[in-house]
Design a protein around this motif. Sequence first.
Motif, PDB file in Angstrom:
ATOM      1  N   LEU A 289      35.711 -44.647 -46.443  1.00 45.94           N
ATOM      2  CA  LEU A 289      34.612 -44.060 -45.671  1.00 45.94           C
ATOM      3  C   LEU A 289      35.096 -43.748 -44.253  1.00 45.94           C
ATOM      4  O   LEU A 289      35.836 -44.533 -43.661  1.00 45.94           O
ATOM      5  CB  LEU A 289      33.424 -45.012 -45.617  1.00 45.94           C
ATOM      6  N   PRO A 290      34.686 -42.590 -43.697  1.00 49.41           N
ATOM      7  CA  PRO A 290      35.174 -42.233 -42.368  1.00 49.41           C
ATOM      8  C   PRO A 290      34.521 -43.057 -41.257  1.00 49.41           C
ATOM      9  O   PRO A 290      33.322 -43.315 -41.288  1.00 49.41           O
ATOM     10  CB  PRO A 290      34.791 -40.752 -42.239  1.00 49.41           C
ATOM     11  N   LEU A 291      35.332 -43.483 -40.323  1.00 47.23           N
ATOM     12  CA  LEU A 291      34.841 -44.176 -39.131  1.00 47.23           C
ATOM     13  C   LEU A 291      34.670 -43.131 -38.020  1.00 47.23           C
ATOM     14  O   LEU A 291      35.653 -42.513 -37.605  1.00 47.23           O
ATOM     15  CB  LEU A 291      35.835 -45.252 -38.700  1.00 47.23           C
ATOM     16  N   PRO A 292      33.457 -42.920 -37.545  1.00 48.32           N
ATOM     17  CA  PRO A 292      33.233 -41.849 -36.574  1.00 48.32           C
ATOM     18  C   PRO A 292      33.425 -42.260 -35.125  1.00 48.32           C
ATOM     19  O   PRO A 292      33.268 -41.445 -34.222  1.00 48.32           O
ATOM     20  CB  PRO A 292      31.762 -41.494 -36.822  1.00 48.32           C
ATOM     21  N   PHE A 293      33.788 -43.508 -34.882  1.00 46.95           N
ATOM     22  CA  PHE A 293      33.700 -44.033 -33.520  1.00 46.95           C
ATOM     23  C   PHE A 293      34.723 -43.426 -32.561  1.00 46.95           C
ATOM     24  O   PHE A 293      34.489 -43.336 -31.356  1.00 46.95           O
ATOM     25  CB  PHE A 293      33.816 -45.559 -33.551  1.00 46.95           C
ATOM     26  N   LYS A 294      35.873 -42.985 -33.075  1.00 43.61           N
ATOM     27  CA  LYS A 294      36.871 -42.349 -32.221  1.00 43.61           C
ATOM     28  C   LYS A 294      36.672 -40.831 -32.132  1.00 43.61           C
ATOM     29  O   LYS A 294      37.274 -40.176 -31.292  1.00 43.61           O
ATOM     30  CB  LYS A 294      38.284 -42.639 -32.748  1.00 43.61           C
ATOM     31  N   SER A 295      35.854 -40.299 -33.010  1.00 43.58           N
ATOM     32  CA  SER A 295      35.717 -38.837 -33.115  1.00 43.58           C
ATOM     33  C   SER A 295      35.288 -38.153 -31.822  1.00 43.58           C
ATOM     34  O   SER A 295      35.856 -37.126 -31.454  1.00 43.58           O
ATOM     35  CB  SER A 295      34.741 -38.489 -34.240  1.00 43.58           C
ATOM     36  N   PRO A 296      34.287 -38.681 -31.097  1.00 42.18           N
ATOM     37  CA  PRO A 296      33.890 -38.003 -29.860  1.00 42.18           C
ATOM     38  C   PRO A 296      35.021 -37.915 -28.838  1.00 42.18           C
ATOM     39  O   PRO A 296      35.219 -36.875 -28.202  1.00 42.18           O
ATOM     40  CB  PRO A 296      32.728 -38.861 -29.337  1.00 42.18           C
ATOM     41  N   ARG A 297      35.788 -39.007 -28.683  1.00 44.04           N
ATOM     42  CA  ARG A 297      36.891 -39.001 -27.721  1.00 44.04           C
ATOM     43  C   ARG A 297      38.001 -38.045 -28.174  1.00 44.04           C
ATOM     44  O   ARG A 297      38.619 -37.357 -27.366  1.00 44.04           O
ATOM     45  CB  ARG A 297      37.436 -40.409 -27.532  1.00 44.04           C
ATOM     46  N   MET A 298      38.231 -38.011 -29.459  1.00 42.27           N
ATOM     47  CA  MET A 298      39.235 -37.107 -30.015  1.00 42.27           C
ATOM     48  C   MET A 298      38.847 -35.644 -29.771  1.00 42.27           C
ATOM     49  O   MET A 298      39.664 -34.817 -29.361  1.00 42.27           O
ATOM     50  CB  MET A 298      39.355 -37.380 -31.513  1.00 42.27           C
ATOM     51  N   MET A 299      37.581 -35.324 -30.010  1.00 40.34           N
ATOM     52  CA  MET A 299      37.108 -33.957 -29.815  1.00 40.34           C
ATOM     53  C   MET A 299      37.135 -33.584 -28.337  1.00 40.34           C
ATOM     54  O   MET A 299      37.557 -32.475 -27.969  1.00 40.34           O
ATOM     55  CB  MET A 299      35.701 -33.813 -30.386  1.00 40.34           C
ATOM     56  N   ARG A 300      36.709 -34.490 -27.481  1.00 45.73           N
ATOM     57  CA  ARG A 300      36.756 -34.225 -26.036  1.00 45.73           C
ATOM     58  C   ARG A 300      38.189 -33.965 -25.583  1.00 45.73           C
ATOM     59  O   ARG A 300      38.452 -33.048 -24.791  1.00 45.73           O
ATOM     60  CB  ARG A 300      36.185 -35.424 -25.252  1.00 45.73           C
ATOM     61  N   SER A 301      39.108 -34.765 -26.098  1.00 42.98           N
ATOM     62  CA  SER A 301      40.513 -34.612 -25.730  1.00 42.98           C
ATOM     63  C   SER A 301      41.030 -33.234 -26.124  1.00 42.98           C
ATOM     64  O   SER A 301      41.737 -32.568 -25.344  1.00 42.98           O
ATOM     65  CB  SER A 301      41.346 -35.705 -26.401  1.00 42.98           C
ATOM     66  N   ALA A 302      40.693 -32.776 -27.333  1.00 44.53           N
ATOM     67  CA  ALA A 302      41.135 -31.464 -27.797  1.00 44.53           C
ATOM     68  C   ALA A 302      40.544 -30.346 -26.935  1.00 44.53           C
ATOM     69  O   ALA A 302      41.235 -29.377 -26.582  1.00 44.53           O
ATOM     70  CB  ALA A 302      40.747 -31.268 -29.257  1.00 44.53           C
ATOM     71  N   ILE A 303      39.268 -30.487 -26.566  1.00 46.04           N
ATOM     72  CA  ILE A 303      38.629 -29.459 -25.743  1.00 46.04           C
ATOM     73  C   ILE A 303      39.230 -29.443 -24.339  1.00 46.04           C
ATOM     74  O   ILE A 303      39.463 -28.372 -23.759  1.00 46.04           O
ATOM     75  CB  ILE A 303      37.104 -29.687 -25.697  1.00 46.04           C
ATOM     76  N   GLN A 304      39.507 -30.604 -23.801  1.00 52.74           N
ATOM     77  CA  GLN A 304      40.168 -30.658 -22.491  1.00 52.74           C
ATOM     78  C   GLN A 304      41.530 -29.969 -22.540  1.00 52.74           C
ATOM     79  O   GLN A 304      41.925 -29.261 -21.614  1.00 52.74           O
ATOM     80  CB  GLN A 304      40.319 -32.114 -22.046  1.00 52.74           C
ATOM     81  N   LEU A 305      42.234 -30.151 -23.658  1.00 52.62           N
ATOM     82  CA  LEU A 305      43.549 -29.535 -23.814  1.00 52.62           C
ATOM     83  C   LEU A 305      43.463 -28.016 -23.870  1.00 52.62           C
ATOM     84  O   LEU A 305      44.189 -27.318 -23.157  1.00 52.62           O
ATOM     85  CB  LEU A 305      44.211 -30.069 -25.091  1.00 52.62           C
ATOM     86  N   ILE A 306      42.565 -27.484 -24.703  1.00 53.76           N
ATOM     87  CA  ILE A 306      42.496 -26.026 -24.821  1.00 53.76           C
ATOM     88  C   ILE A 306      41.924 -25.386 -23.556  1.00 53.76           C
ATOM     89  O   ILE A 306      42.302 -24.260 -23.204  1.00 53.76           O
ATOM     90  CB  ILE A 306      41.682 -25.597 -26.065  1.00 53.76           C
ATOM     91  N   SER A 307      41.057 -26.102 -22.853  1.00 59.75           N
ATOM     92  CA  SER A 307      40.505 -25.535 -21.618  1.00 59.75           C
ATOM     93  C   SER A 307      41.538 -25.540 -20.494  1.00 59.75           C
ATOM     94  O   SER A 307      41.441 -24.736 -19.559  1.00 59.75           O
ATOM     95  CB  SER A 307      39.251 -26.310 -21.188  1.00 59.75           C
ATOM     96  N   SER A 308      42.529 -26.423 -20.594  1.00 61.22           N
ATOM     97  CA  SER A 308      43.577 -26.500 -19.572  1.00 61.22           C
ATOM     98  C   SER A 308      44.741 -25.551 -19.865  1.00 61.22           C
ATOM     99  O   SER A 308      45.347 -25.005 -18.945  1.00 61.22           O
ATOM    100  CB  SER A 308      44.134 -27.926 -19.483  1.00 61.22           C
TER     101      SER A 308
END
Length: 416
Positions: free
Chosen positions: A118-137
């Motif tokens: 079963l997927p653990l969603p607890f890291k997902s928000p930080r992972m997604m934020r990190s990816a968005i910060q990367l593409i925006s930079s």
Amino acid sequence: MNFWKWGLVGIFFSALVFTIGAVELGRNQHTERISGSAGDVLEDDPVGRLKVFVYELPSKYNKKILQKDPRCLTHMFAAEIFMHRFLLSSPVRTLNPEEADWFYSPVYTTCDLTPNGLPLPFKSPRMMRSAIQLISSNWPYWNRTEGADHFFVTPHDFGACFHYQEEKAIERGILPLLQRATLVQTFGQRNHVCLKDGSITIPPYAPPQKMHAHLIPEKTPRSIFVYFRGLFYDVGNDPEGGYYARGARAAVWENFKDNPLFDISTDHPTTYYEDMQRAVFCLCPLGWAPWSPRLVEAVVFGCIPVIIADDIVLPFADAIPWEDIGVFVNEEDVAQLDTILTSIPPEVILRKQRLLANPSMKQAMLFPQPAKPGDAFHQVLNGLARKLPHDRTVFLKPGEKALNWTSGPVGDLKPW
């Protein structure tokens, strides 16, 4: 008294099977094309109608996660992986971001699994934020619209709310940085904080090769009236009962566990796929979320889906005529399921089965490898194409900001 009651039920079902069999029920009936605009939409070809730029993110956001746990390739959230693979070789992909209509970030947010898969969603928000910060930079395109011309595949139970329990998901809400993006997600429920306007609701992943390997002869009669395999109670997560599936699954069990028309159980036999092909109706009740792979399985195997999930938003609803192929039962009416289903005239059942027999209907619910015309990949692209052109108002003025980068739970703001 019960002996006579169930005896009469048995006589009824035998008569029903005979009546339907006389006009070629089972899997040997003619197909029927979907009429009107829905059929046209289902057969649309998205090639030439949009161009997608795929960000090349560091492998820690996708490939390395998959290498760590290959089970992610077979679970019901795997659409995020296969959509990435499809787009890399799709004719809609462009290597020139200046000509792109849409931008896609391949982030595998559901590929963090428990020992039970079963997927653990607890890291997902930080992972997604990190990816968005990367593409925006590293690229200028996010900052032009703050994501309004970007799409993300978020197949969690409650989409970009990133939690498997509805109460917690509602409390969290959609990740603030995704508020302007288009979300491609399995979760769909009207008037719910975890479904934003403009989202594209997709089917969960079900392994096409595995299902096709279990096809049975087309002339096999459908001798099971109602079929369901799965949990009725989730004692581990809902020990008091009533919260899981909002009590709908429990009501199915308590009312129909002894009804001979209902082949229902918690067992998951090796003949599960074959049994669905022998059934007239397949129950598709909500669980923790309103959706499940049973919906895909029912359509692929020509079993009329009985959808028990109030306010559900179904996959590709502008292309698939769910009202014509399925039966909708309100959660509060579950106790009347036997009456509802036995009251459906044979000719109505037959028409639903003819529509379900249409190959384009089945194809639209699957993510095959390799991709095929009209499959779920193409339905996603059709949905994105229909949202074009972007309204000029989504493009921000220099220095203008629409999103609050510091909003959301404190834990989400920590580095990933």
